[in-house]
Design an enzyme around this catalytic site. Sequence first.
Site: not given
Length: 423
Positions: A121, A404, A27-28, A97, A126-127, A312
């Site tokens: 999520c 997701r 996914k990532n 995200r 998470r700037p 994760d």
Amino acid sequence: MILNDRQKLIVNGGRRLEGELRVHGAKNSALPLLSAAVLAHGETVLHNCPMLTDVDAACRILSHIGCKCRRSADTVTVDAANVFGSEIPDNLMREMRSSIVFLGAMLGRMGRCKLSFPGGCELGARPIDLHISALRQMGAEIGEQHGFLECSAPRGLHGAKLVLSFPSVGATENILLAAVTAKGETEIHNAAREPEIVDLADFLTKCGARIKGAGESVIIIDGVPRLEPCEHSVIPDRIAAGTYLCAAAITHGELILTNCRPEHMTGFLQVLEAMGARIYTYGGGKMYFTGKKRLSASPTIRTMPYPGFPTDIQAPFTALCSTANGTSVFVETIFENRFRHIPELVRLGASVKTEGRVCVVEGVRQLSGAKVCAAELRGGAALVTAALAAEGTSEIGGLQFIDRGYESLENALRSIGADVRRI
């Protein structure tokens, strides 16, 4: 694939998992690769692309800006020959995200974009200040108005020497996407080193980009005028593989994983072996795992950027340690709100205490089935992991989060002996 927050998993625990399981694409990695397809003037083909709701959301974004997307099994084709849109609506940005990764790609292709802050999520802050600061140094003009970022590069993007205060994966990806067609040379210092960064760089290189150092702390990009499409296979999902290993371990099972990359998983494979599991790796992306006895607790687990222990996989490991011999201490250094699954884990009989970013898990002899609900992706995977070992029946809600990042998780687990169904 349809998001449905009324669906639930019913898990009858206590079954030992054993068998062979193929790991789906990451996914990532798939999400930044799909955004990178915007930069290629033509038809990109991505193989091993997982069937996830986050991937569906990325394809909807691509379609909205003028790309043509289609899927056949695990292959997704993106035709970006006629991209015309530069704005991503709020409802699409809120679905995941990592949607912020479209910022660099769209600036690189169209020289402008307008998008809202991403959703997904709620793991805490998470700037995206690292993203914005880097792109401004490359010539982008970025303003915020009514919750939207309005970005443009009126004189085009140019190379810059960028030093990240933290090895942010998202910022590294956005810089890569913006830099490959910028004028001149870009240096990223303290870059993220994750395998997904390397996969993105490999894809971009196939498209004609000039990138050196991906996977190391310094990446150098020499901008080119234009990228052409290519054919590429998404790397296997190391976090999904780790989740399956936790599921096998908590049920004292035996598992063969195929289509995996053990070299991407050393950060947590070493922890599993220290806990008493045995792991053997073979050529061709195959791994054998056995954990027939109750594992020993890992004294301290600290999440770290790659190649350290991944944030994760922390939640599935808290579930695993909830039945291990002894006490484990988890220190979460990446996100301040990554223990949202703990109260639900306690409903299943776990003995866990949290204080800020520290979580203490005292192993118990037996978990018991309960009704629980996932609040985010990896926490949901942890609840499923715990339910597999619990005595009795568990009911797990919040599947819109689990979907997701896991491709038909119930089917995968059922294929190796779990009693689990979706209703």
